[in-house]
Write a protein that holds these residues in place. Structure first.
Motif: not given
Length: 398
Positions: A91-96, A98-99, A89
């Motif tokens: 970006g951040s864990t949250g971005d991961w 979300k995708g 990943r």
């Protein structure tokens, strides 16, 4: 066809783990195969379709469900693939997250929104009975529970990674114990005093078990010795639960049976998942070499690229054949009670048609898997409302 095979082979990265994709494709194809083979219809006097299962008559077919119930493999491979993606990943864990979750949600939103539009069209435009539409809606939404569960376990990936790094393959053991405790309470000597909702406690640990094994595998914490332990231990537990503890033999629900193994998962499901996971890990290298052949690799790529389309639309493909047939009357293997050997043979003959219809539907439905970059907020909101309306109807809430 040869040109397509060669193009797929040329575009496959050298480092691609073909065995993992092969296992995922195998588990994916088992879903429609199982639903098409073990799901039938009866025709009521008013011309409406109702669900029926050959397992109600042919209990001896239960071992077929052991082969076709490959969700353990799917969750295993899902955990393994999630670890690789999580490491890379950007970006951040949250971005991961979300995708990953958007990739799961778009096809579900698509199929449910389309069916919300189809229901009034079929009923008022073509006179399809309301009970047929209830049956169809139940079948369409049936496999989608998996997406909901898979969404939750995917969101737990960071925690699973931490558990794997601390405890390795043993990180999955508490999940097995949790399901065993709940099973003891709901099937043991004090079962009458246990509330029915207690079984719901098995949903998350029951399906997270194989996912956690996959995460540990992806972290390099599962050796061949562990894999042999999973295979032999899972097989032994599976046999003991069937022979000594009276678990139902079928891995799917059977009409008229008081107990079911899969909804929610029982300890038998975890035993099967453990054995399947052990076998998959042991056979990984051989499978990878086998799929080095371009002609065998190309179908695996196509299935993986259409994963959510297959999952979301395979019941629609069967219904596309069954609903028109219901106007003809009883049709062997399609719209008639699944209570004879003739039905089984006829159903096998119908399955290529179901597959062809799924391919045809998939040509248009695969667009739901791609990012909806050209879709405005109004259309996305409308799709969400339609999907919610269909869910309410399918779950019998309206």
């Amino acid at each position: 066809m040869n040109a397509l095979v060669e193009r797929i082979e040329a575009r496959t990265p050298v480092h691609r783990d073909r065995a993992i994709d092969g296992l995922r494709a195998l588990a994916l194809l088992a879903v429609p195969t199982g639903h098409w083979l073990l799901g039938g219809f009866t025709l009521s006097s008013d011309g409406a379709l109702h669900n029926a299962s050959p397992l109600g008559t042919f209990g001896g077919l239960a071992p077929v469900s052991w082969i076709l119930q490959m969700l353990g493999i799917f969750f295993l491979v899902g955990g393994y693939a999630s670890v690789l993606s999580y490491r890379k990943r950007k970006g951040s864990t949250g971005d991961w997250l979300k995708g990953r979750l958007a990739r799961l949600g778009r096809p579900v939103l698509g199929v449910t929104a389309v069916w919300a539009l189809l229901l009034p069209l079929l009923h008022y435009g073509f006179g399809v009975p309301g009970d047929t539409l209830r049956t169809a809606s139940t079948l369409v939404i049936q496999p989608l529970w998996f997406v909901g569960v898979y969404t939750v376990v995917t969101a737990l990936t960071p925690l699973c990674v931490r558990a794997a790094r601390r405890a390795g393959v043993w990180a999955a053991a508490p999940l097995l114990v949790s399901v065993a405790v709940v099973d003891f309470l709901r099937y043991g000597p004090y079962a009458d005093a246990v509330p029915s909702w207690l079984s719901l406690l098995n949903i998350l640990p029951g399906w997270l078990f194989a996912y956690q094994l996959g995460v540990s595998w992806g972290e390099g914490r599962v050796t061949r010795r562990h894999a042999w332990g999973l295979l032999l231990g899972g097989a032994a537990l599976f046999a003991a639960l069937l022979l000594a503890f009276g678990y139902p033999a079928s891995m799917v629900g059977v009409p008229g049976e008081a107990r079911t193994n899969s909804h929610p998962p029982s300890l038998l499901v975890l035993a099967l998942a453990a054995a399947q996971s052990g076998a998959a890990i042991l056979l990984r290298d051989r499978l990878g070499k086998f799929l080095r052949r371009p002609a065998l690799w190309a179908p695996v790529v196509v299935v993986n690229l259409s994963a959510m389309t297959i999952l979301c639309w395979h019941q629609t493909a069967m219904l596309a054949a069954a609903i028109p047939a219901s106007y003809v009357g009883e049709v062997p293997g399609l719209v008639v009670a699944p209570d004879s050997v003739g039905w089984i043979l006829a159903r096998l003959a119908w399955m290529p048609l179901f597959a062809g219809l799924l391919v045809l539907i998939g040509r248009y439905a695969r667009g739901f898997e791609s990012p909806w970059t050209g879709t405005g907020r109004t259309r996305r909101t409308a799709a969400g409302l339609l999907a919610a309306g269909f869910a309410v109807f399918a779950l019998g809430l309206a």
